[in-house]
Design a protein around this motif. Structure first.
Motif, PDB file in Angstrom:
ATOM      1  N   LEU A 301      11.684  41.922  59.505  1.00 52.02           N
ATOM      2  CA  LEU A 301      12.456  42.054  58.506  1.00 52.02           C
ATOM      3  C   LEU A 301      12.562  40.911  57.568  1.00 52.02           C
ATOM      4  O   LEU A 301      12.546  39.920  57.898  1.00 52.02           O
ATOM      5  CB  LEU A 301      13.856  42.528  58.958  1.00 52.02           C
ATOM      6  CG  LEU A 301      13.690  43.929  59.928  1.00 52.02           C
ATOM      7  CD1 LEU A 301      15.344  44.246  60.362  1.00 52.02           C
ATOM      8  CD2 LEU A 301      13.344  45.130  58.840  1.00 52.02           C
ATOM      9  N   GLY A 302      12.971  41.298  56.376  1.00 52.30           N
ATOM     10  CA  GLY A 302      12.886  40.247  55.424  1.00 52.30           C
ATOM     11  C   GLY A 302      14.275  40.911  54.496  1.00 52.30           C
ATOM     12  O   GLY A 302      14.982  41.737  54.599  1.00 52.30           O
ATOM     13  N   VAL A 303      15.100  39.751  53.781  1.00 53.34           N
ATOM     14  CA  VAL A 303      16.091  40.079  52.910  1.00 53.34           C
ATOM     15  C   VAL A 303      15.715  40.737  51.277  1.00 53.34           C
ATOM     16  O   VAL A 303      14.969  39.863  50.823  1.00 53.34           O
ATOM     17  CB  VAL A 303      17.188  38.902  52.775  1.00 53.34           C
ATOM     18  CG1 VAL A 303      18.387  39.364  51.833  1.00 53.34           C
ATOM     19  CG2 VAL A 303      17.439  38.381  54.409  1.00 53.34           C
ATOM     20  N   ASP A 304      16.272  41.770  51.127  1.00 51.32           N
ATOM     21  CA  ASP A 304      15.892  42.204  49.683  1.00 51.32           C
ATOM     22  C   ASP A 304      17.012  41.433  48.866  1.00 51.32           C
ATOM     23  O   ASP A 304      18.186  41.550  49.153  1.00 51.32           O
ATOM     24  CB  ASP A 304      16.261  43.591  49.681  1.00 51.32           C
ATOM     25  CG  ASP A 304      16.011  44.167  48.154  1.00 51.32           C
ATOM     26  OD1 ASP A 304      16.236  43.834  47.344  1.00 51.32           O
ATOM     27  OD2 ASP A 304      15.529  45.448  48.440  1.00 51.32           O
ATOM     28  N   LEU A 305      16.667  40.591  47.958  1.00 46.89           N
ATOM     29  CA  LEU A 305      17.390  39.776  47.296  1.00 46.89           C
ATOM     30  C   LEU A 305      18.040  40.391  46.279  1.00 46.89           C
ATOM     31  O   LEU A 305      18.923  39.810  45.487  1.00 46.89           O
ATOM     32  CB  LEU A 305      16.678  38.687  46.492  1.00 46.89           C
ATOM     33  CG  LEU A 305      16.089  37.686  47.623  1.00 46.89           C
ATOM     34  CD1 LEU A 305      14.954  36.730  47.007  1.00 46.89           C
ATOM     35  CD2 LEU A 305      17.316  36.996  48.432  1.00 46.89           C
ATOM     36  N   VAL A 306      17.842  41.828  45.864  1.00 50.45           N
ATOM     37  CA  VAL A 306      18.480  42.482  44.789  1.00 50.45           C
ATOM     38  C   VAL A 306      19.857  43.138  45.599  1.00 50.45           C
ATOM     39  O   VAL A 306      20.946  43.142  45.127  1.00 50.45           O
ATOM     40  CB  VAL A 306      17.714  43.831  44.301  1.00 50.45           C
ATOM     41  CG1 VAL A 306      18.526  44.760  43.475  1.00 50.45           C
ATOM     42  CG2 VAL A 306      16.625  43.077  43.589  1.00 50.45           C
ATOM     43  N   THR A 307      19.709  43.714  46.692  1.00 47.73           N
ATOM     44  CA  THR A 307      20.685  44.309  47.497  1.00 47.73           C
ATOM     45  C   THR A 307      21.261  43.460  48.504  1.00 47.73           C
ATOM     46  O   THR A 307      22.589  43.685  48.913  1.00 47.73           O
ATOM     47  CB  THR A 307      20.334  45.590  48.375  1.00 47.73           C
ATOM     48  OG1 THR A 307      19.339  45.156  49.297  1.00 47.73           O
ATOM     49  CG2 THR A 307      19.413  46.612  47.444  1.00 47.73           C
ATOM     50  N   GLY A 308      20.658  42.438  48.869  1.00 48.93           N
ATOM     51  CA  GLY A 308      21.356  41.624  50.136  1.00 48.93           C
ATOM     52  C   GLY A 308      20.890  42.303  51.269  1.00 48.93           C
ATOM     53  O   GLY A 308      21.453  41.578  52.465  1.00 48.93           O
ATOM     54  N   HIS A 309      20.509  43.367  51.389  1.00 50.05           N
ATOM     55  CA  HIS A 309      20.153  44.046  52.613  1.00 50.05           C
ATOM     56  C   HIS A 309      18.928  43.518  53.457  1.00 50.05           C
ATOM     57  O   HIS A 309      18.045  43.092  52.777  1.00 50.05           O
ATOM     58  CB  HIS A 309      20.643  45.521  52.608  1.00 50.05           C
ATOM     59  CG  HIS A 309      22.004  45.835  51.865  1.00 50.05           C
ATOM     60  ND1 HIS A 309      21.895  47.124  51.442  1.00 50.05           N
ATOM     61  CD2 HIS A 309      22.970  45.159  52.400  1.00 50.05           C
ATOM     62  CE1 HIS A 309      23.124  47.092  51.188  1.00 50.05           C
ATOM     63  NE2 HIS A 309      23.832  46.021  51.615  1.00 50.05           N
ATOM     64  N   LEU A 310      18.706  43.974  54.651  1.00 46.06           N
ATOM     65  CA  LEU A 310      17.379  43.748  55.420  1.00 46.06           C
ATOM     66  C   LEU A 310      16.539  44.913  54.940  1.00 46.06           C
ATOM     67  O   LEU A 310      17.067  46.198  54.856  1.00 46.06           O
ATOM     68  CB  LEU A 310      17.751  43.988  56.863  1.00 46.06           C
ATOM     69  CG  LEU A 310      18.468  42.298  57.324  1.00 46.06           C
ATOM     70  CD1 LEU A 310      18.720  42.674  58.744  1.00 46.06           C
ATOM     71  CD2 LEU A 310      17.603  41.107  57.145  1.00 46.06           C
ATOM     72  N   ALA A 311      15.435  44.621  54.843  1.00 48.84           N
ATOM     73  CA  ALA A 311      14.098  45.642  54.571  1.00 48.84           C
ATOM     74  C   ALA A 311      12.911  45.127  55.318  1.00 48.84           C
ATOM     75  O   ALA A 311      12.981  43.866  55.425  1.00 48.84           O
ATOM     76  CB  ALA A 311      13.764  45.703  53.209  1.00 48.84           C
ATOM     77  N   PRO A 312      12.074  46.187  55.633  1.00 50.76           N
ATOM     78  CA  PRO A 312      10.696  45.664  56.412  1.00 50.76           C
ATOM     79  C   PRO A 312      10.140  44.491  55.264  1.00 50.76           C
ATOM     80  O   PRO A 312       9.801  44.606  54.127  1.00 50.76           O
ATOM     81  CB  PRO A 312       9.985  46.933  56.362  1.00 50.76           C
ATOM     82  CG  PRO A 312      10.848  47.929  56.386  1.00 50.76           C
ATOM     83  CD  PRO A 312      11.911  47.452  55.454  1.00 50.76           C
TER      84      PRO A 312
END
Length: 379
Positions: A301-312
């Motif tokens: 997982l990485g951090v979506d820098l738009v939402t701040g949430h984790l994403a693949p």
């Protein structure tokens, strides 16, 4: 320079932006003894017998490291040829001296003795000033240079690259093992290198003047001896008219290095074509995102820098390719990037491939042998 001025000056067509940009790649490698798999302090021997080649082959800070630097390239085909040829020359000479050339961000094996540094006054001063930090050496990175027309354009591109640093780190992660241990990270090199006081993600800059002022403050603090020691993950090169991306581990193969270079040039071209200043990600979000990328690589997982949430992490890499697709198509790089990234998702980043080699054999010695063969690959 205001946002309006920056946008007006650098708002180009995608084709014009691509035409401005050249690329080059520096690769750092380890030398390990073929019998023991331990680091071998043989860089002087390996480099002393190399002559008459077009490649820029150099010593690094540790005697168990060597470095290659490509020439200025326009096509990814030319870049691939240069990187493959340089690896072949270095690998052949290393084997003549009982060593393997290894493309890994950190040494797989270790035996507890201090690392010998190249005996130059600069490196002696670094040891005096930064003390035990030099005990973490050697580590090996892949540095991608993109030639740009002026400082304001370079800062514009730096700001855009800054946003994508975690994704580029995940794609280039290639250092799961260090000193006989699985660290649990995909890029242990990044964690080790980030301990240096002038390393890590740079701030977001308003202008070239802002950048240069920050650089001077870092040097004045003693955290860097000079501009060459400004180790930010992306920076203005100390010696070339380029932006230099430094976030990634040394690539497993030339094809992996070319993928990274194509992505970096695509980001730069897209930034210039848009004229936009780039998203200003706060350090308190960017730093955790970089840690997560170093931990998980492309497989987690990485951090979506738009939402701040984790994403693949693979989805975040796909989003990058979609954003820069027009620039990739103009450059003739889209098919290369699309196929290379698909292969990377299927086969795993460098760290995943090292762990797969261990899973097949149960032996770190076999991981070193695998790396010796993989480093020479022309893929």
């Amino acid at each position: 320079m205001s946002e309006a001025q920056l946008g007006t000056r650098h708002h180009l067509s995608t084709a014009a932006a691509v035409d401005l940009l050249t690329v080059g790649v520096e690769e750092e490698f380890l030398l390990v003894d073929k019998e023991s798999g331990w680091l071998a302090d043989r860089a002087p021997d390996v480099l002393s017998d190399i002559g008459g080649h077009e490649h820029d082959l150099q010593a690094e800070i540790a005697l168990s490291q060597v470095e290659s630097a490509s020439g200025i390239c326009v096509s990814m085909t030319d870049l691939h040829r240069q990187l493959s040829d340089a690896r072949r020359v270095l690998a052949d000479e290393a084997e003549r001296h009982g060593s393997w050339l290894i493309a890994s961000g950190t040494p797989v094996l270790g035996h507890g003795r201090p690392n010998a540094l190249t005996p130059l006054p600069r490196y002696s001063r670094i040891t005096r000033e930064f003390r035990a930090l030099t005990g973490d050496l050697p580590v090996c990175g892949c540095h991608v240079h993109v030639g740009l027309p002026d400082d304001e354009a370079r800062i514009l591109v730096c700001n855009h690259l800054r946003y994508w640093l975690p994704t580029l780190l995940a794609i280039g992660a290639n250092s799961p093992y260090a000193n006989n241990t699985d660290t649990g990270y995909a890029s242990w090199r990044y964690l080790m290198w980030s301990r240096w006081p002038s390393a890590g993600a740079p701030p977001w800059f308003d202008s070239a003047a802002d950048y240069y002022a920050a650089r001077e403050r870092v040097i004045a603090s003693g955290a860097a001896l000079d501009i060459g020691m400004l180790y930010w993950d992306v920076r203005l090169s100390a010696h070339q008219p380029t932006v230099e991306l430094r976030v990634s581990d040394v690539a497993p193969t030339p094809a992996d290095a070319v993928l990274l270079a194509a992505l970096v040039r695509g980001i730069a071209a897209t930034a210039l074509a848009s004229g936009a200043r780039g998203r200003e990600v706060p350090q308190h979000l960017l730093r955790p995102a970089l840690w997560r990328a170093a931990r998980d690589g492309l497989e987690g997982l990485g951090v979506d820098l738009v939402t701040g949430h984790l994403a693949p992490a693979a989805d975040l890499a796909g989003a990058l390719v979609r954003w820069i697709r027009p620039a990739l198509e103009v450059a003739g790089d889209y098919e290369l990037v699309d196929e290379s990234l698909a292969r990377l998702v299927l086969d795993g980043c460098g760290a995943a491939r090292q762990r797969a080699a261990f899973a097949r054999s149960g032996s770190l010695d076999e991981v070193v042998r695998f790396l010796g063969a993989q480093t020479r690959s022309v893929r």
